[in-house]
Design an enzyme around this catalytic site. Sequence first.
Site, short mmCIF file in Angstrom:
data_model
loop_
_atom_site.label_atom_id
_atom_site.label_comp_id
_atom_site.label_asym_id
_atom_site.label_seq_id
_atom_site.Cartn_x
_atom_site.Cartn_y
_atom_site.Cartn_z
CB SER A 69 -2.55 7.06 0.10
OG SER A 69 -2.62 5.61 0.05
N1 SAH Z 1 -3.06 2.59 -3.12
C1 SAH Z 1 -4.29 2.95 -3.03
C2 SAH Z 1 -4.68 2.52 -1.75
C3 SAH Z 1 -5.00 1.90 -1.13
S1 SAH Z 1 -5.13 0.99 0.02
C4 SAH Z 1 -5.00 3.79 -3.69
O1 SAH Z 1 -4.40 5.06 -3.61
O2 SAH Z 1 -6.37 4.33 -2.78
C5 SAH Z 1 -4.11 -0.81 0.09
C6 SAH Z 1 -4.46 -1.68 -0.72
O3 SAH Z 1 -3.84 -3.07 -0.67
C7 SAH Z 1 -6.78 -2.18 -0.17
O4 SAH Z 1 -6.80 -2.91 -0.87
C8 SAH Z 1 -5.69 -3.96 -0.12
O5 SAH Z 1 -7.16 -4.46 -0.26
C9 SAH Z 1 -4.53 -4.16 -1.36
N2 SAH Z 1 -3.81 -4.87 -0.93
C10 SAH Z 1 -3.60 -6.09 0.81
N3 SAH Z 1 -3.14 -7.19 0.84
C11 SAH Z 1 -2.75 -7.76 -0.66
C12 SAH Z 1 -1.86 -8.17 -1.06
N4 SAH Z 1 -0.79 -9.52 -0.85
N5 SAH Z 1 -2.19 -8.19 -2.86
C13 SAH Z 1 -2.12 -7.30 -3.42
N6 SAH Z 1 -3.04 -5.87 -2.70
C14 SAH Z 1 -2.99 -6.04 -1.82
#
Ligand code: SAH
Length: 218
Positions: A69
């Site tokens: 993000s």
């Molecule tokens: N907080 C992160 C942003 C990652 S993007 C950072 O600082 O980089 C969002 C993430 O959510 C992705 O890696 C994706 O794989 C995860 N995601 C999506 N659905 C999910 C679920 N049901 N359970 C756990 N993670 C999930």
Amino acid sequence: MSTRLNGIGMTSQRTRARMIERLREQGVKDEAVLAAMFEVPRHLFVDEALASRAYDDVSLPINFNQTISQPYIVARMTEILRNGKPLNRVLEIGTGCGYQAAVLAQVAKDVYTVERIQPLYERARRQLRDLKMRNVSVRYADGTAGLPELAPFDGIIMACAAPTLSAVLREQLAVGGRMVLPVGMQEQWLYLVERDERGFRETRLEPVKFVPLLMGKA
Ligand code: SAH
């Protein structure tokens, strides 16, 4: 890792200071959050080829169709979650590269973060371990169900967007707790859910753009 840390250490400290100034201009006021964002070396959470752009106010790819993000949204969500008070136990759904978890680790006593994509989970866990962030626990699981065995949490943050507000997750909030999450499909909004003795209150905050919440492990 240490070579890499030292290598761009100085530059990135200056770049990080500029990022903090920009966050202030964008309206982030919580000093604890700004200090946390200054503390965490964001460039170590992205591929080396992208490190020079790590402090720009953009989201960047982290493989597997996922993104880290943008700094503003990490700061803003952390500020809303904190609400000016120290956090005890926090749950994050969607570890990704682990950057948001690292920022949360600076302002919360314990952070639990859940990722459904195994290679991302492994890399984030390694990165957070290398940075000695001992108060973060990374889990490989589908976060849709939250972590009922560790509830209640006084903060829950989602880094992926669900089509509707999850009733399952809000039940894992402590009384007085807050949940910050993106909701929607093409059009997404950031929501705040607050729990008090009487129940839940939902507030729609601002338009956002997140990757979708997906089911199951990958
Ligand atoms: N907080 C992160 C942003 C990652 S993007 C950072 O600082 O980089 C969002 C993430 O959510 C992705 O890696 C994706 O794989 C995860 N995601 C999506 N659905 C999910 C679920 N049901 N359970 C756990 N993670 C999930």
